[in-house]
Scaffold this active site. Sequence first.
Site, PDB file in Angstrom:
ATOM      1  N   THR B  17       0.825  -1.212   0.000  1.00 38.26           N
ATOM      2  CA  THR B  17       0.000   0.000   0.000  1.00 38.26           C
ATOM      3  C   THR B  17       0.861   1.265   0.000  1.00 38.26           C
ATOM      4  OG1 THR B  17      -1.219  -1.295   1.648  1.00 38.26           O
ATOM      5  CG2 THR B  17      -2.115   0.854   1.054  1.00 38.26           C
ATOM      6  N   ARG B  50       6.521 -11.144  -5.652  1.00 32.52           N
ATOM      7  CA  ARG B  50       5.645 -11.749  -6.667  1.00 32.52           C
ATOM      8  C   ARG B  50       5.317 -10.708  -7.729  1.00 32.52           C
ATOM      9  NH1 ARG B  50       4.006 -14.035  -1.757  1.00 32.52           N
ATOM     10  NH2 ARG B  50       2.739 -12.192  -1.367  1.00 32.52           N
ATOM     11  N   LYS B 106       9.737  -0.083  11.873  1.00 32.66           N
ATOM     12  CA  LYS B 106       9.903   0.168  13.322  1.00 32.66           C
ATOM     13  C   LYS B 106      10.486  -1.030  14.052  1.00 32.66           C
ATOM     14  CE  LYS B 106       5.157  -0.990  13.432  1.00 32.66           C
ATOM     15  NZ  LYS B 106       4.518  -0.615  12.193  1.00 32.66           N
ATOM     16  N   GLY B 188     -11.613  -3.372   9.363  1.00 35.52           N
ATOM     17  CA  GLY B 188     -10.267  -3.249   8.808  1.00 35.52           C
ATOM     18  C   GLY B 188      -9.292  -2.516   9.714  1.00 35.52           C
ATOM     19  N   GLU B 191      -5.829  -6.431  12.346  1.00 36.57           N
ATOM     20  CA  GLU B 191      -5.414  -7.487  11.425  1.00 36.57           C
ATOM     21  C   GLU B 191      -6.014  -8.826  11.867  1.00 36.57           C
ATOM     22  OE1 GLU B 191      -1.894  -7.305   9.612  1.00 36.57           O
ATOM     23  OE2 GLU B 191      -1.425  -5.244  10.160  1.00 36.57           O
ATOM     24  N   LYS B 206       7.858   1.343  18.899  1.00 38.20           N
ATOM     25  CA  LYS B 206       7.850   2.796  18.702  1.00 38.20           C
ATOM     26  C   LYS B 206       8.375   3.516  19.942  1.00 38.20           C
ATOM     27  CE  LYS B 206       4.107   2.435  15.349  1.00 38.20           C
ATOM     28  NZ  LYS B 206       2.638   2.334  15.191  1.00 38.20           N
TER      29      LYS B 206
END
Lengths: 434, 434
Positions: B17, B50, B106, B188, B191, B206
């Site tokens: 993304t 891929r 991170k 969403g 996960e 973090k």
Amino acid sequence: MIEDREPVRVALLGCGTVGTEVLRLLRERPAEFAARTGAPVEVTGVAVRRPHKHPDVPEHLITTDAHALVEGDVDLVVELVGGIEPARSLLLAALRSGKSVVTANKALLAEYGSELFAAADESGVDIYFEASVAGAIPLLRPLRESLAGDRINRVMGIVNGTTNYILSAMDASGSTYSEALEEAGELGYAEADPTADVDGFDAAAKAAILASLAFHTRVTATDVHREGIAGVSAGDIAAAQGLDRSVKLLSICERVVDDDGTEAVSARVHPAMIPKSHPLAGVNGAFNAVFVEAESAGQLMFYGQGAGGSPTASAVLGDLVAVARNLVESGKGPRESAHAQLPVQSMGSTPTRYHISLDVEDKPGVLSQVASTFNEHDVSISVVRQEGRGEDASLVVVTHVAPDSALRSTVDAIARLSVVRDVVSVMRVEGESS
Amino acid sequence: MIEDREPVRVALLGCGTVGTEVLRLLRERPAEFAARTGAPVEVTGVAVRRPHKHPDVPEHLITTDAHALVEGDVDLVVELVGGIEPARSLLLAALRSGKSVVTANKALLAEYGSELFAAADESGVDIYFEASVAGAIPLLRPLRESLAGDRINRVMGIVNGTTNYILSAMDASGSTYSEALEEAGELGYAEADPTADVDGFDAAAKAAILASLAFHTRVTATDVHREGIAGVSAGDIAAAQGLDRSVKLLSICERVVDDDGTEAVSARVHPAMIPKSHPLAGVNGAFNAVFVEAESAGQLMFYGQGAGGSPTASAVLGDLVAVARNLVESGKGPRESAHAQLPVQSMGSTPTRYHISLDVEDKPGVLSQVASTFNEHDVSISVVRQEGRGEDASLVVVTHVAPDSALRSTVDAIARLSVVRDVVSVMRVEGESS
């Protein structure tokens, strides 16, 4: 060993509240500054006008000859004098003789920024100015560097503590502008001559600096449309509260796109109503906050203390470390970026929204007369609230976005309607969509 | 002309993304990136696992041989693969062959940061990682650069969107943790395997990065005390609401000073109650915000979107422009600064405050038994609220600051008292004085 390296020699121009704090920290923490810079940082001179007023500054550092100091044996000049002259001549002399510059001087940058940037560029030296806007809040570096790969669409901020204190006080206590101004003066939040703050000059200088960085375009203080808070009445504040909004003096820098896709910059300072739910609405008292909207990053907000000796010293010293490290590493910070060169839009053609509160006669046909006046000026209405009170009625109108000049003409025309007894409050509306 | 200069050649590792968005913006706005960098920015290769999954990436750019790409003819490597391997080997190879690096990784930085910084230092190249913490929010650059002349005392942030979404949902609707987690998954925000988020691993990585920058000290993820939100009950949320507080998962990095003046760093992640009036309390849903307290600057807050393709791409591209400009100007960004080398304090000896909610028998002497248990452990009480309900009573205690281990022993001892029927809720309290 870092301690054995050639020191970075710093000249300090001006030694008021901020300068005193900068000098104190540099002298008390040499090891920390050396570690962060990569070499010792040494103050080699402090230029002041009245030496006897600075008993805490070591005598061998003090001079009244600022010009000799900046043109002498120093690497970096920190300017905390303020105002246009002699600051401008001193910084030009410093830059032209190859000295890097750190300054907190918003008025100078807003007016003569491009002259200074050009001089820095020619000599291949740095000019940093984080402290010039919103004190301790790291804002210019994020705009200039962190968002360098993004496209900023809007910067909207509360960048003047005095006016924010006054408006917060009016909102909290229902006091008038004069009462709140007097209180601010007594508490040290307003100067004896508050013109620069309450008339928006300070906020306009900061808007010019922010707009230049955000839109890669040269914007000076005179390009910024400016309205102060002296005209904000207790009625305006009450009207805002009735709609669950707060009145804030906002510095707004916006990318405006015409119907034909032409881009321009709008830079303006004026009081406006924002919804209580907007993050800026909760910024009260002497705090500053800046809201940024960027295409990829989305909405960001930066919040903190906008003024005061210590916060401003923090920003100056952050710049000082960055510039000194560039000197040690033979690097160079970002230079002025005015590549976009967008035109600055006039206030009249800038799209805004108005909130208008009227006292009208309570009889049939009044709303229709008022509504058709809006219609004649091509201004579309978003919210109407009418409340009868016997003989007269209160009528509140919030418009959709329209060119500011159309909105002003509409208000003028409405004020002339015989059914309108009084225009109680006119205020722009920001921070909400459409 | 900028267009005629030698281009900065960029290799992209990973094209999910964030990578897709980075590539799109670089290819769609070459003039903007060239103007801001001082030379054209050219993507010369995109390494993916891929290739057939990336129909939008021009075929001549795609490769599956990431190692050949980073060691080949490129100047700057952008790593968006995530995880420890192969990212670590790839970045070490890149840095050792003189390539500058921009990364959003991170987990890798929190564990192997000093190895990467050392490799960058040896080759005299840059490693930037703004996107690794709090997505689009410019945070690392302000900590690393803007506050370089200040002394940071505390960094406290909401840096994980999933857990903040879940806790906000529990607060708004009174739902249980499992219900809110399920809802977050459906929308969403969580996960399929939410462990990294809900157990605090992401927030701990973090915290390690933030603590390292804030305190000029090497802190790794394993140094960070970590508690997730799976144990937060609807009762905890209700107890917080009763005291006008919100429950947030906080990453806290603190400078702790012993009685004898010895300084240490506390880095921890745990749920805590904060007052509704604290600026972080209003940060809801998937937003992130980080609150910073520095000696000179005072309180600062940074707010924005902590995740997502576009916001993260904004942070990556900001770093990319900075690093590319350093390459064009032969400059160099700030290197790792671990000069303070403070020890990391164990959680047990870290000063914290507890809120404890108990079901007790409603009879004389109960409060005195509970109070003397606190006293025996040297824990001083700040607030007590007792409410009888017939046979039993509810007792709420908020402590003053005490070492965490003393607080834990107190809770254990209280749970063993025969008059205590149930320990309903135990939660740390942050964001208020004493």
